[in-house]
Write a protein that holds these residues in place. Structure first.
Motif, PDB file in Angstrom:
ATOM      1  N   GLN A  87      -1.798  10.232   7.860  1.00 26.09           N
ATOM      2  CA  GLN A  87      -1.971  11.533   7.185  1.00 26.09           C
ATOM      3  C   GLN A  87      -3.436  11.910   7.055  1.00 26.09           C
ATOM      4  O   GLN A  87      -3.760  13.073   6.870  1.00 26.09           O
ATOM      5  CB  GLN A  87      -1.455  11.448   5.750  1.00 26.09           C
ATOM      6  CG  GLN A  87       0.019  11.493   5.552  1.00 26.09           C
ATOM      7  CD  GLN A  87       0.309  11.486   4.065  1.00 26.09           C
ATOM      8  OE1 GLN A  87      -0.332  12.182   3.299  1.00 26.09           O
ATOM      9  NE2 GLN A  87       1.257  10.690   3.665  1.00 26.09           N
ATOM     10  N   ASP A  88      -4.282  10.888   7.063  1.00 28.83           N
ATOM     11  CA  ASP A  88      -5.659  11.081   6.629  1.00 28.83           C
ATOM     12  C   ASP A  88      -6.637  10.822   7.770  1.00 28.83           C
ATOM     13  O   ASP A  88      -7.787  10.443   7.532  1.00 28.83           O
ATOM     14  CB  ASP A  88      -5.921  10.084   5.484  1.00 28.83           C
ATOM     15  CG  ASP A  88      -6.844  10.650   4.443  1.00 28.83           C
ATOM     16  OD1 ASP A  88      -6.996  11.878   4.410  1.00 28.83           O
ATOM     17  OD2 ASP A  88      -7.419   9.872   3.670  1.00 28.83           O
TER      18      ASP A  88
ATOM     19  N   ILE B 224       0.855  -1.189   0.000  1.00 28.14           N
ATOM     20  CA  ILE B 224       0.000   0.000   0.000  1.00 28.14           C
ATOM     21  C   ILE B 224       0.894   1.243   0.000  1.00 28.14           C
ATOM     22  O   ILE B 224       1.599   1.508   0.972  1.00 28.14           O
ATOM     23  CB  ILE B 224      -0.923   0.019   1.236  1.00 28.14           C
ATOM     24  CG1 ILE B 224      -1.738  -1.280   1.303  1.00 28.14           C
ATOM     25  CG2 ILE B 224      -1.827   1.235   1.201  1.00 28.14           C
ATOM     26  CD1 ILE B 224      -2.654  -1.528   0.128  1.00 28.14           C
ATOM     27  N   SER B 225       0.850   1.981  -1.099  1.00 36.73           N
ATOM     28  CA  SER B 225       1.731   3.158  -1.201  1.00 36.73           C
ATOM     29  C   SER B 225       0.945   4.460  -1.249  1.00 36.73           C
ATOM     30  O   SER B 225       1.503   5.496  -1.558  1.00 36.73           O
ATOM     31  CB  SER B 225       2.617   3.042  -2.445  1.00 36.73           C
ATOM     32  OG  SER B 225       1.816   2.950  -3.600  1.00 36.73           O
ATOM     33  N   ASP B 226      -0.352   4.401  -0.976  1.00 35.94           N
ATOM     34  CA  ASP B 226      -1.121   5.645  -0.907  1.00 35.94           C
ATOM     35  C   ASP B 226      -1.865   5.698   0.424  1.00 35.94           C
ATOM     36  O   ASP B 226      -1.685   4.834   1.280  1.00 35.94           O
ATOM     37  CB  ASP B 226      -2.079   5.764  -2.103  1.00 35.94           C
ATOM     38  CG  ASP B 226      -2.985   4.550  -2.238  1.00 35.94           C
ATOM     39  OD1 ASP B 226      -3.195   3.860  -1.220  1.00 35.94           O
ATOM     40  OD2 ASP B 226      -3.472   4.290  -3.343  1.00 35.94           O
ATOM     41  N   THR B 227      -2.694   6.716   0.575  1.00 34.77           N
ATOM     42  CA  THR B 227      -3.306   6.948   1.897  1.00 34.77           C
ATOM     43  C   THR B 227      -4.699   6.353   1.998  1.00 34.77           C
ATOM     44  O   THR B 227      -5.527   6.847   2.731  1.00 34.77           O
ATOM     45  CB  THR B 227      -3.402   8.457   2.183  1.00 34.77           C
ATOM     46  OG1 THR B 227      -4.132   9.068   1.119  1.00 34.77           O
ATOM     47  CG2 THR B 227      -2.041   9.081   2.310  1.00 34.77           C
TER      48      THR B 227
ATOM     49  N   ILE C 209      -0.706   0.081  13.123  1.00 32.93           N
ATOM     50  CA  ILE C 209      -0.119  -0.989  12.330  1.00 32.93           C
ATOM     51  C   ILE C 209       1.399  -0.783  12.270  1.00 32.93           C
ATOM     52  O   ILE C 209       2.189  -1.682  12.485  1.00 32.93           O
ATOM     53  CB  ILE C 209      -0.692  -0.965  10.891  1.00 32.93           C
ATOM     54  CG1 ILE C 209      -2.199  -1.237  10.926  1.00 32.93           C
ATOM     55  CG2 ILE C 209       0.049  -1.948   9.998  1.00 32.93           C
ATOM     56  CD1 ILE C 209      -2.583  -2.642  11.276  1.00 32.93           C
ATOM     57  N   ASP C 210       1.776   0.428  11.908  1.00 29.71           N
ATOM     58  CA  ASP C 210       3.171   0.857  11.930  1.00 29.71           C
ATOM     59  C   ASP C 210       3.139   2.374  12.105  1.00 29.71           C
ATOM     60  O   ASP C 210       2.103   2.925  12.487  1.00 29.71           O
ATOM     61  CB  ASP C 210       3.917   0.419  10.652  1.00 29.71           C
ATOM     62  CG  ASP C 210       3.291   0.990   9.395  1.00 29.71           C
ATOM     63  OD1 ASP C 210       2.435   1.894   9.509  1.00 29.71           O
ATOM     64  OD2 ASP C 210       3.650   0.536   8.302  1.00 29.71           O
ATOM     65  N   GLU C 211       4.256   3.049  11.823  1.00 31.91           N
ATOM     66  CA  GLU C 211       4.260   4.496  12.056  1.00 31.91           C
ATOM     67  C   GLU C 211       3.405   5.257  11.044  1.00 31.91           C
ATOM     68  O   GLU C 211       3.126   6.441  11.222  1.00 31.91           O
ATOM     69  CB  GLU C 211       5.695   5.037  12.063  1.00 31.91           C
ATOM     70  CG  GLU C 211       6.362   5.163  10.709  1.00 31.91           C
ATOM     71  CD  GLU C 211       7.007   3.878  10.246  1.00 31.91           C
ATOM     72  OE1 GLU C 211       6.720   2.813  10.831  1.00 31.91           O
ATOM     73  OE2 GLU C 211       7.792   3.941   9.278  1.00 31.91           O
ATOM     74  N   LYS C 212       2.983   4.560   9.978  1.00 29.22           N
ATOM     75  CA  LYS C 212       2.225   5.253   8.935  1.00 29.22           C
ATOM     76  C   LYS C 212       0.725   4.996   9.007  1.00 29.22           C
ATOM     77  O   LYS C 212      -0.036   5.716   8.389  1.00 29.22           O
ATOM     78  CB  LYS C 212       2.728   4.821   7.557  1.00 29.22           C
ATOM     79  CG  LYS C 212       4.174   5.193   7.270  1.00 29.22           C
ATOM     80  CD  LYS C 212       4.642   4.549   5.987  1.00 29.22           C
ATOM     81  CE  LYS C 212       6.134   4.764   5.795  1.00 29.22           C
ATOM     82  NZ  LYS C 212       6.682   3.897   4.756  1.00 29.22           N
ATOM     83  N   TYR C 213       0.315   3.952   9.665  1.00 33.17           N
ATOM     84  CA  TYR C 213      -1.107   3.582   9.660  1.00 33.17           C
ATOM     85  C   TYR C 213      -1.633   3.353  11.069  1.00 33.17           C
ATOM     86  O   TYR C 213      -1.014   2.623  11.849  1.00 33.17           O
ATOM     87  CB  TYR C 213      -1.326   2.325   8.800  1.00 33.17           C
ATOM     88  CG  TYR C 213      -1.281   2.636   7.317  1.00 33.17           C
ATOM     89  CD1 TYR C 213      -2.429   3.021   6.641  1.00 33.17           C
ATOM     90  CD2 TYR C 213      -0.081   2.587   6.616  1.00 33.17           C
ATOM     91  CE1 TYR C 213      -2.387   3.343   5.305  1.00 33.17           C
ATOM     92  CE2 TYR C 213      -0.023   2.921   5.263  1.00 33.17           C
ATOM     93  CZ  TYR C 213      -1.189   3.291   4.616  1.00 33.17           C
ATOM     94  OH  TYR C 213      -1.146   3.620   3.291  1.00 33.17           O
TER      95      TYR C 213
ATOM     96  N   SER D  89      -4.525   5.802   7.030  1.00 26.47           N
ATOM     97  CA  SER D  89      -3.225   6.474   6.990  1.00 26.47           C
ATOM     98  C   SER D  89      -3.191   7.556   8.061  1.00 26.47           C
ATOM     99  O   SER D  89      -4.175   8.286   8.252  1.00 26.47           O
ATOM    100  CB  SER D  89      -3.008   7.109   5.619  1.00 26.47           C
ATOM    101  OG  SER D  89      -1.916   7.991   5.674  1.00 26.47           O
TER     102      SER D  89
ATOM    103  N   ILE E 101      -8.300   0.446   9.087  1.00 25.19           N
ATOM    104  CA  ILE E 101      -6.926   0.934   8.953  1.00 25.19           C
ATOM    105  C   ILE E 101      -6.938   2.243   8.169  1.00 25.19           C
ATOM    106  O   ILE E 101      -7.476   2.301   7.066  1.00 25.19           O
ATOM    107  CB  ILE E 101      -6.045  -0.105   8.222  1.00 25.19           C
ATOM    108  CG1 ILE E 101      -6.047  -1.416   9.011  1.00 25.19           C
ATOM    109  CG2 ILE E 101      -4.637   0.417   8.030  1.00 25.19           C
ATOM    110  CD1 ILE E 101      -5.446  -2.569   8.249  1.00 25.19           C
TER     111      ILE E 101
END
Lengths: 151, 354
Positions: free
Chosen positions: A85-86, A50-53, A128-132, A83, A81
């Motif tokens: 950012q979002d 998954i490379s987008d938000t 999930i990780d630092e991004k999600y 992002s 889940i």
């Protein structure tokens, strides 16, 4: 109905109800489209990178307890889940929280091969990780009848 | 038949060993100048500032063109006369852009520095929303890993770049979590046609000290890690992540108006008025003026002012020192609270009968 068919039917039933809910969809994607295997995965681990938000819902269905040869209970686990950012929605909510709330509202009314309503057993926040970010919902589906003749 | 030859200067005569500097002055600098000007190895290169404006053209020898490894192929050494370039400046050589990555130094004969070939263009918006663009050299710090970060539930991209970029007023204010879009723009159209978005990156490290020694220029080391592309906030057409509409720029101007000439006489006062106008020349009401006087040391406490509304009254005490050449002018500047409009006026001090 065999056990695996019962579990698949639960997943299909959950997906159909999520797709039918305008409130759930509006917090997943802005546009309507085929979101199964893009945003809603009827299994636990997402196979693609998954490379987008995008906002994602995935699920697992596990037999929680077997009462006897014809009845068993199932634990449905849903991961919401988002992002990091979002996380803020356009209408000012926290996306994981509001989506978990909408999913709970939809599924608690959901009737199926189980007896009674889906019972929310837990609703836990996590990452999930630092991004999600994630919110994990667990529902108990009781007393699903297994048809021995189909085995 | 005689052959063509010439003498640069008279040959050195070694007598005591103290003629070394004479020889350097007499031969080495001439020889270097000639090598750079006419030598086969020399090239004309452009020295560019951060905005890629050509600030000078110099003759230089660029070495290491024929590299013996892939990594070395991105690195060059540049030799030229002393003071020709600085750390962090761009050098355009054979239509390729390089960044001077090391602090240039010299051996009293020539100056030398290491430069890296630029391969990544970063675009972002400053606080005003102006688009800033800088080329930089980036190396993949994760080239030997899988490129993905695998967790139990989700797999996300894992690509990390170490970048070198010039230090300037725009790059020094870059902060952690600033996001960028990066892709090879030669293939943008093809990528979009295949539904592929640019890679998004997030700034996680800004190192302003490691490679910034010089009083002029310097290198900023950045670390970018791959981040999720956000279709809602990332502007693919402009290749700017987290795009926002720029702050509206004023269409109009500020004026300082006064009666007669811009002169204040010794012992007297004069009133100046702030006028803010829109693009059509109509006066804008409600803009609060901010005045400032730039005074010379001899004018301090002798030139005073009082403000009220749109007016400023400037008074000058009766001191003939203020009318002497070099002391007889000061600058009155006007701007608004948001610094959208500004204007300056040079005011002369004259004697009472001047």
């Amino acid at each position: 109905m065999e056990a695996y068919m019962a579990m698949e039917e639960i997943k299909m039933s959950v997906c159909q109800r999520l797709l039918a809910s305008e409130n759930v969809l509006k917090y997943i994607v802005d546009k309507k489209g085929d979101i199964i295997f893009e945003n809603i995965y009827p299994f636990y681990r997402i196979p693609s990178t998954i490379s987008d938000t995008r906002t994602i819902i995935n699920m697992s269905v596990n037999i929680n307890s077997i009462q006897n040869s014809t009845l068993f209970s199932v634990m449905l686990t849903i991961w919401v889940i988002c992002s990091s950012q979002d996380m803020k929605t356009n209408d000012g909510h926290i996306r994981t929280d509001v989506l978990a709330h909408e999913i709970t509202s939809v599924l608690q009314k959901c009737k199926g091969t189980w007896i009674g309503e889906m019972e929310l057993k837990s609703n836990a926040e996590g990452t999930i990780d630092e991004k999600y970010n994630t919110r994990v919902l667990q529902f108990l589906l009781k007393d699903i009848v297994v048809d021995n003749q189909c085995r | 038949m005689s052959s063509d030859w010439y003498l640069i200067n008279k040959p050195p005569i070694y007598l005591s060993g103290e003629e070394y500097n004479d020889n350097v002055d007499g031969f080495m600098q001439d020889g270097l100048s000639e090598l750079l000007a006419d030598g086969t190895l020399s090239s004309l290169v452009d020295i560019c500032d951060s905005n890629l404006n050509v600030v000078a053209q110099i003759n230089a020898v660029v070495q290491n063109n024929l590299a013996d490894s892939v990594e070395n192929a991105k690195t060059r050494q540049i030799i030229s006369s002393i003071g020709s370039f600085y750390s962090g400046c761009y050098i355009r050589h054979k239509n390729e852009l390089y960044i001077v990555a090391s602090k240039p130094d010299n051996n009293k004969f020539y100056e030398k520095a290491v430069m890296k070939q630029c391969n990544i263009q970063l675009r972002w918006q400053n606080r005003k929303g102006e688009t800033i663009s800088r080329w930089c050299y980036g190396s993949n710090a994760t080239k030997y890993s899988s490129g993905v970060d695998v967790t139990k539930v989700i797999t996300t991209p894992d690509l990390k770049y170490n970048l070198i970029i010039p230090i300037d007023s725009e790059t020094i204010v870059l902060q952690r979590d600033k996001r960028f879009l990066v892709e090879d723009e030669r293939f943008s159209e093809n990528l979009r046609a295949n539904g592929i978005n640019p890679q998004a990156f997030k700034l996680t490290q800004t190192d302003t000290k490691s490679d910034s020694f010089a009083s002029v220029g310097g290198i900023l080391n950045l670390t970018l890690i791959e981040d999720a592309f956000n279709i809602t906030t990332d502007n693919v057409a402009l290749m700017i992540a987290d795009y926002f509409s720029p702050t509206p720029q004023p269409v109009g101007n500020a004026e300082i108006t006064y009666t007669g000439e811009a002169i204040v006489k010794l012992g007297l006062s004069k009133v100046f008025t702030a006028v803010f106008k829109d693009a059509e020349g109509n006066k804008i009401n409600g803009v609060i003026p901010v005045w400032n006087l730039s005074l010379l040391p001899d004018q301090e406490n002798k030139v005073t002012f009082v403000t009220e509304g749109d007016f400023i009254t400037i008074s000058v005490i009766n001191d003939s020192v203020l009318t002497k050449s070099g002391n007889n002018q000061f600058v009155l500047s006007l701007e608004d609270e948001n610094n959208l409009y500004n204007s300056e006026l040079t005011i002369e001090i004259r004697g009472l009968f001047g």
